[in-house]
Structures are given as structure tokens and as C-alpha cells.
Motif scaffolding. Structure first.
Motif, short mmCIF file in Angstrom:
data_model
loop_
_atom_site.label_atom_id
_atom_site.label_comp_id
_atom_site.label_asym_id
_atom_site.label_seq_id
_atom_site.Cartn_x
_atom_site.Cartn_y
_atom_site.Cartn_z
N GLY A 118 -4.54 -4.89 2.61
CA GLY A 118 -5.16 -5.29 1.16
C GLY A 118 -5.77 -6.19 1.16
N ASN A 119 -6.37 -5.97 -0.34
CA ASN A 119 -7.17 -7.16 -0.81
C ASN A 119 -6.43 -8.19 -2.07
OD1 ASN A 119 -9.52 -6.35 0.34
ND2 ASN A 119 -10.93 -5.65 -1.17
N ALA A 160 -5.65 5.34 3.58
CA ALA A 160 -5.06 4.40 2.20
C ALA A 160 -6.47 3.79 1.49
CB ALA A 160 -5.03 3.49 2.86
N ASP A 161 -6.51 4.45 0.06
CA ASP A 161 -7.47 4.15 -0.61
C ASP A 161 -7.34 2.36 -1.21
OD1 ASP A 161 -5.52 4.32 -3.17
OD2 ASP A 161 -5.92 6.09 -3.24
N ASN A 162 -8.73 2.77 -2.18
CA ASN A 162 -8.57 1.94 -3.10
C ASN A 162 -8.32 0.75 -3.90
OD1 ASN A 162 -10.79 3.76 -3.94
ND2 ASN A 162 -11.78 2.58 -5.08
N PHE A 163 -6.80 1.79 -4.32
CA PHE A 163 -6.31 1.56 -6.28
C PHE A 163 -5.12 1.15 -4.89
CE2 PHE A 163 -9.58 4.41 -8.01
CZ PHE A 163 -10.20 3.61 -8.70
N GLY A 164 -5.20 1.58 -3.84
CA GLY A 164 -3.49 0.65 -3.46
C GLY A 164 -2.47 1.97 -3.11
N PHE A 165 -3.44 3.29 -2.49
CA PHE A 165 -2.42 3.80 -2.62
C PHE A 165 -2.25 4.85 -0.91
CE2 PHE A 165 -2.62 4.52 -7.57
CZ PHE A 165 -1.27 4.63 -7.83
N LEU A 166 -1.44 5.07 -0.50
CA LEU A 166 -1.38 6.04 0.36
C LEU A 166 -0.80 6.86 1.08
CD1 LEU A 166 -0.69 5.62 3.76
CD2 LEU A 166 1.89 5.57 3.53
N HIS A 167 -1.83 7.96 0.98
CA HIS A 167 -1.60 9.04 1.17
C HIS A 167 -1.49 9.55 3.02
CE1 HIS A 167 -3.67 9.28 -2.13
NE2 HIS A 167 -4.29 8.05 -1.92
N LEU A 184 -11.18 5.67 0.65
CA LEU A 184 -10.20 5.78 1.82
C LEU A 184 -10.71 5.19 2.39
CD1 LEU A 184 -9.85 9.50 1.85
CD2 LEU A 184 -8.64 7.95 0.99
N TYR A 185 -9.98 4.10 3.27
CA TYR A 185 -10.56 2.98 4.26
C TYR A 185 -9.29 2.59 5.45
CZ TYR A 185 -13.36 0.81 0.61
OH TYR A 185 -14.65 0.39 -0.13
N GLY A 186 -7.90 2.27 4.76
CA GLY A 186 -7.90 2.42 5.97
C GLY A 186 -6.64 3.74 6.51
N MET A 187 -6.86 3.76 8.16
CA MET A 187 -6.55 5.74 8.25
C MET A 187 -5.52 4.88 10.17
SD MET A 187 -8.37 9.11 9.23
CE MET A 187 -9.10 8.12 10.61
N ASP A 188 -4.82 6.08 10.10
CA ASP A 188 -4.09 5.79 11.51
C ASP A 188 -3.22 7.31 11.67
OD1 ASP A 188 -3.60 5.00 14.05
OD2 ASP A 188 -2.00 3.59 13.18
N LYS A 201 -7.56 -2.61 -2.63
CA LYS A 201 -8.79 -2.09 -1.50
C LYS A 201 -7.03 -1.98 -0.65
CE LYS A 201 -12.70 -2.52 -2.14
NZ LYS A 201 -14.08 -3.00 -1.37
N VAL A 202 -6.78 -0.87 -0.09
CA VAL A 202 -5.63 -0.81 1.21
C VAL A 202 -6.67 -0.99 2.35
CG1 VAL A 202 -3.91 -0.56 2.58
CG2 VAL A 202 -3.67 -0.47 0.50
#
Length: 561
Positions: free
Chosen positions: A332-333, A285-292, A270-274, A314-315
């Protein structure tokens, strides 16, 4: 075996020098043609004789089964592997390879020392226009938001002097910083090992490190809007946690790796968060491009994961618009920053894509109106969009700035000054070092994004490491910076001197006698800071050493003009 026989068994050593291929002096060029011809003939004879000797040496060595060893004393560039020049640090100055493009602007024809963007950061930048448009969206924006923005740009207040610091606070490099929403003197910090630090820089010595929050890199953290004693954190171990700062107790809200390590292809980080306070959601958001999505009221995941960037990338950044929280900005990347509407989040349904040439480290809306966007990309560009209602295909301006980093540094991010009503001041660390009185220092830059000008560059001769993590206080004139494993608090020089009239500047050094803790950029150095833990996972290290330095004795070295 005798000493004589042992000595003759070693192979011959041939030494090459630069003088072998260069002319001896300039006087030889002025001699007459007949003398030159005779010299050339003699050189050819010498070369043939030398070749004969080398052939004899090689044949003798081959008979004994050993090839001759050649030692070259020629200048060889470590970048392009060619001779005649060298690249790298010469003292505090870095010398570019002339056969490669400029390291700063990535363009050929000059080196970093002569780059025009290094001389003047605003070179080639078109300042923001002051003309008004007749766009209907701009008219609505003027009526609702513009009254908060002053027509005259106020003077910038720059924190330019270190007021207090904690040296070697973390056991690994600092990855993120966050100020407390109600207490002006509380600073939270996360590190590469997943530890969460709580520091009261008003009292300097009051600090705590919780080592039981995450098992690896803590990438992002946000305070709960309903409870200022609760913080949400996202980590590379694939979990998102909710931590009580008083007790240090952590509750996992989401675990994307329930079966543990199954290989790098399936491990989710998990990387980005708000936070979206209106909807009570935590977006991560995670390293496979998905938002949770996580519901803060039930502390559980809501709905299914949504693909918002290219699958497998990654996001690294998420930011909700402060004026219209339904707008979400991600980066992201996959070399894109994208704007989304949270009310209809679906794959490939973004409102706008903002293209970049390389990986995008961060993307933020402006802190007051939310109408501007600033992004940081590792192509050494800070891109600015002056209005989200205008043309978003191309940025309003690109500012060349040195923040291209390697894998052993936390990514550089240009962040807004939340107190600036003109929404034009950002702060970002610098990668390329500068020579300040014989010291190679990496300053922190304050940039006016409306013009591209460098407002100020702050540095301290005692901070020789790179400072990629910087955070401006939302209410006070304070800058917090994380350099390697240390934390620094900067204040304006005038205010700092007024405070220090009654008290001396305090610097806390953690475990100074322990040689395993070195203040450098090596992520693998040092042992676990929380090797001795008490209840609730609080780290209990040796009693820190308090070093007090009088303000009058700390003379700041200025850059030579």
C-alpha cells in the motif's frame, strides 16, 4: 483619440538577452592589461548611461501610470528556474536538469543520460547465490516444491511482435487485464470509467464492452474458480460486483458507500483484490487501509473489516500464495508490503513487514513455488526476495528501473511470467522514453530478476504512448498490453510469421472517423464509449473498421547500436 496619441500611451519594452551578460568573444581575453582597463572604464560609463536612460524611462512611465515591460530572451530552466541551461524534450530525447538528482536512480552527481543504470540495468545488482543452506524450512521446501523447478534455467521465450490490436477500444485508459482461465483467446480489460471489455483476439473483430458494471475506475478483476463464465471486479465506486460474461448482468456483492457521495473524507474505494479458492473467499482492500472478506458461496460480506495497513492509506495490492493459500501478501501507500496469515487475521498481527522508501504499486509471490517475492515501488526500484524463509528485513537485490509515474497513468507493476519454471522472468513497462530512429518510444522490458539483466525490450514504432499495463498469458507465448485506450497482442516473431502465412495481421480501429476519440494519454478526452447502449448494458458503437496489414510490409525499427 488620434493614432499618434494612442501610440505614445504604450509602455516602454526592455529586452534582455544572453549576450548582455556574456563576453563577446575569446579574443578580448588576450588583449593587454591597459586596453582591458580602458574597456572596463568604457563599459562602466556605458552602464551608467544605460541606467540613466532606464531611470528616465521608468520615471516617464510612472508619470503616465504604466511600468515598463521586460521581455527576457535568456535560457531559463523550467525545473530549477535558473538561467544558462534548459531541461525537457529536445526532439525525442529528454534532457535532465543538471541541478537536480538523476530522474532514474534518484542520486545526485549525474543526469539520466549518463546514469550507469540506464547503460546497464544490472549495475550494482548482486546475482542470486547458488549455495544451499541447512535451514530446516529450506529442507522442507526442497522436498515438496523444488522438484518442480528445473536445475538448468530454460531459454526465455519473448513475445516481441504485435500480432493484432484494437485501437481506441475503451473510452478511457486501460487499468487492468485478465486472461480467461480456459479459453486461450479471450482477454478481459477494465478501464478508468468502470467498463468491462471482452475481446476474442483469435478472431480479432469479436469484442464487447459492458458499460453498466461500475460507475468509475475498475481497479481489479478475478475469475471465479468455480465458474469460468463469472468474474469478480473491484472498483473505486466502493462496490464489488459479480458479472456473468455471457449476459453482462452484474450483481453487487458489497457496497461500502450505501448513502452515496458524502465528501472525499468518507468515500470508500476498493483497490487490491484476490481469491482464496480453498476457503471460498474474495479478499478486497480499500483506500483507508482495511481488508474486507466476501463469501463466494453466500455472496455476502463475512465478518468485520480488518485494518492491515496504516489507517487512511490505500491498500493497492493483494496476493494469496499459490502454494500455501493461507499466506496473504499486501502492499500500500504506507511504504510497506506485509505478509499475513489468513487463519488469524487481526490488526497489527502481520508475520513480516517489508519496508520500502516510497509507495508500493504491487507485490506478488512467485507463481509456482510461492517462495519468492517481487515488489514495484515508485522510487524506480524493483525489489526481490529470493526466499520467504530467509531474512526479509532487506531485499535480496534492488533493480533500478524507470516506472515513476504521474497521476494520469495506470501504476506500473512488474508481473511474473507464469510459464517460467525458473521463476526469474518479469515484465514491466518503461516510463522514460528512448530514441529509436528519431522516435520517442516507451518499450516493454523483460527482466531477469536473478541477475538484474535486461533480457529484452520490445517496442513497435506505431505505439508511441506509454504502456503501463502488461499481462503474460498463463499457457501460451502471448503478451497482452494496454496502452492508453488501446489493446495489443504480442507473439514471438517466429510463431507470428507462421500464423501470418495464412492470414494477415489484423488491427481493428474503433470509430476512426470520430475525431473525439484520440489515441493519447489524456484521460479527459473522448466521450462515453457506451453512449448508445442496448440490452444488458452492452455498448453499441458504429461498425468498427478492419484494417489488414500484410506481415511483410510491417518492418520493425530496431534501436541503433
Amino acid at each position: 483619440m488620434s493614432a499618434r496619441a494612442r501610440r505614445t500611451s504604450f509602455p516602454e519594452v526592455v529586452i534582455e538577452r544572453d549576450s548582455d551578460t556574456e563576453k563577446s568573444s575569446d579574443d578580448e581575453e588576450e588583449v593587454e592589461d591597459d586596453v582591458v582597463e580602458s574597456d572596463d572604464q568604457e563599459e562602466e560609463d556605458d552602464n551608467e548611461e544605460q541606467k540613466g536612460k532606464e531611470a528616465e524611462v521608468s520615471s516617464a512611465a510612472n508619470k503616465k501610470g504604466k511600468a515598463p515591460i521586460t521581455i527576457s530572451l535568456k535560457k531559463v530552466c523550467k525545473v530549477c528556474k535558473r538561467t544558462g541551461h534548459q531541461a525537457g524534450f529536445q526532439g525525442p530525447t529528454y534532457i535532465d536538469c543538471p541541478m537536480k538528482p538523476c530522474f532514474l536512480c534518484k542520486l545526485p552527481g549525474h543526469t539520466t543520460v549518463n546514469c550507469p543504470h540506464r547503460v546497464a540495468m544490472e549495475f550494482g545488482v548482486i546475482p542470486a547465490s547458488r549455495k544451499r543452506t541447512n535451514n530446516s524450512l529450506d529442507y522442507v521446501f526442497e522436498r515438496q516444491v523444488r522438484h518442480r523447478v528445473p536445475s538448468i534455467k530454460p531459454e526465455f521465450v519473448i513475445p516481441d511482435e504485435v500480432n493484432c490490436a484494437v485501437i481506441r477500444y475503451h473510452s478511457r485508459r486501460v487499468t487492468c487485464l485478465e486472461f480467461h482461465p480456459t479459453n486461450n483467446n479471450i482477454l478481459l480489460s477494465g478501464d478508468k470509467k468502470g467498463q468491462l471489455g471482452v475481446w476474442d483476439f483469435g478472431k480479432v473483430h469479436e469484442k464487447t464492452v459492458y458499460g453498466n458494471i461500475h460507475s468509475c475506475l475498475l481497479n481489479n478483476m478475478k475469475f471465479s474458480p468455480a465458474n469460468d463464465g463469472t468474474v469478480y471486479a473491484a472498483s473505486s465506486d466502493g462496490t464489488m460486483s459479480c458479472t456473468d460474461l455471457e449476459t453482462g448482468l452484474s450483481t453487487p456483492l458489497m457496497d461500502l458507500n450505501p448513502n452515496g457521495w458524502q465528501g472525499p473524507n468518507s468515500w470508500t474505494m476498493l483497490y487490491g483484490m484476490d481469491l482464496n479458492a480453498e476457503k471460498g473467499l474474495v479478499l478486497v482492500a480499500d483506500n483507508f487501509g482495511f481488508l474486507h472478506l466476501v463469501d463466494t458461496r453466500s455472496n455476502s460480506q463475512k465478518g468485520n473489516s480488518i485494518l492491515i495497513h496504516k489507517k487512511g492509506t490505500k491498500v493497492v495490492g493483494l496476493h494469496c500464495n499459490p502454494f500455501q493459500p493461507d499466506l496473504l501478501l499486501s502492499c500500500g501507500n504506507d511504504h510497506f508490503a506485509r505478509i499475513w496469515d489468513i487463519r488469524r487475521l487481526e490488526a497489527e498481527s502481520c508475520l513480516q513487514s517489508l519496508p520500502h522508501k516510497r509507495v508500493v504499486n504491487s507485490a506478488y509471490f512467485s507463481p509456482i513455488s510461492g517462495s519468492k517475492i517481487v515488489t514495484t515501488s515508485i522510487d524506480n526500484r524493483i525489489r526481490v526476495w529470493d526466499s520467504i524463509f530467509g531474512n526479509l528485513e532487506t531485499p535480496s537485490r534492488e533493480i533500478v528501473h524507470s516506472h515513476d509515474f504521474n497521476r494520469h497513468l495506470t501504476p506500473f507493476r512488474a508481473e511474473w511470467d507464469p510459464k517460467d519454471p525458473s521463476e526469474s522472468l518479469v515484465v514491466v513497462g518503461r516510463y522514460i522514453s528512448e530514441n529509436y530512429n528519431g522516435l520517442a518510444l516507451h518499450p516493454i522490458d523483460f527482466i531477469d530478476i536473478s541477475t538484474g539483466q535486461l533480457v529484452a525490450e520490445v517496442m513497435d514504432p506505431n505505439i508511441t504512448t506509454i504502456t503501463p499495463v502488461n499481462k503474460l498469458h498463463p499457457r501460451d507465448d502471448v503478451l497482452a498490453s494496454g496502452s492508453s485506450r488501446s489493446l495489443f497482442i504480442w507473439r514471438p516473431k517466429e510463431k507470428s510469421e507462421m500464423v501470418l502465412e495464412k492470414d494477415e495481421r489484423k488491427i481493428v480501429v474503433c470509430d476512426r472517423k470520430n475525431s473525439k476519440f484520440r489515441d493519447d494519454d489524456d484521460d479527459d478526452s473522448g466521450d462515453d464509449f457506451s453512449s448508445k447502449k442496448g440490452k444488458n448494458g452492452k455498448s453499441k458503437s458504429k461498425k468498427p473498421i478492419l484494417v489488414t496489414t500484410p506481415c511483410s510490409s510491417s518492418k520493425k525499427k530496431k534501436k541503433k547500436s
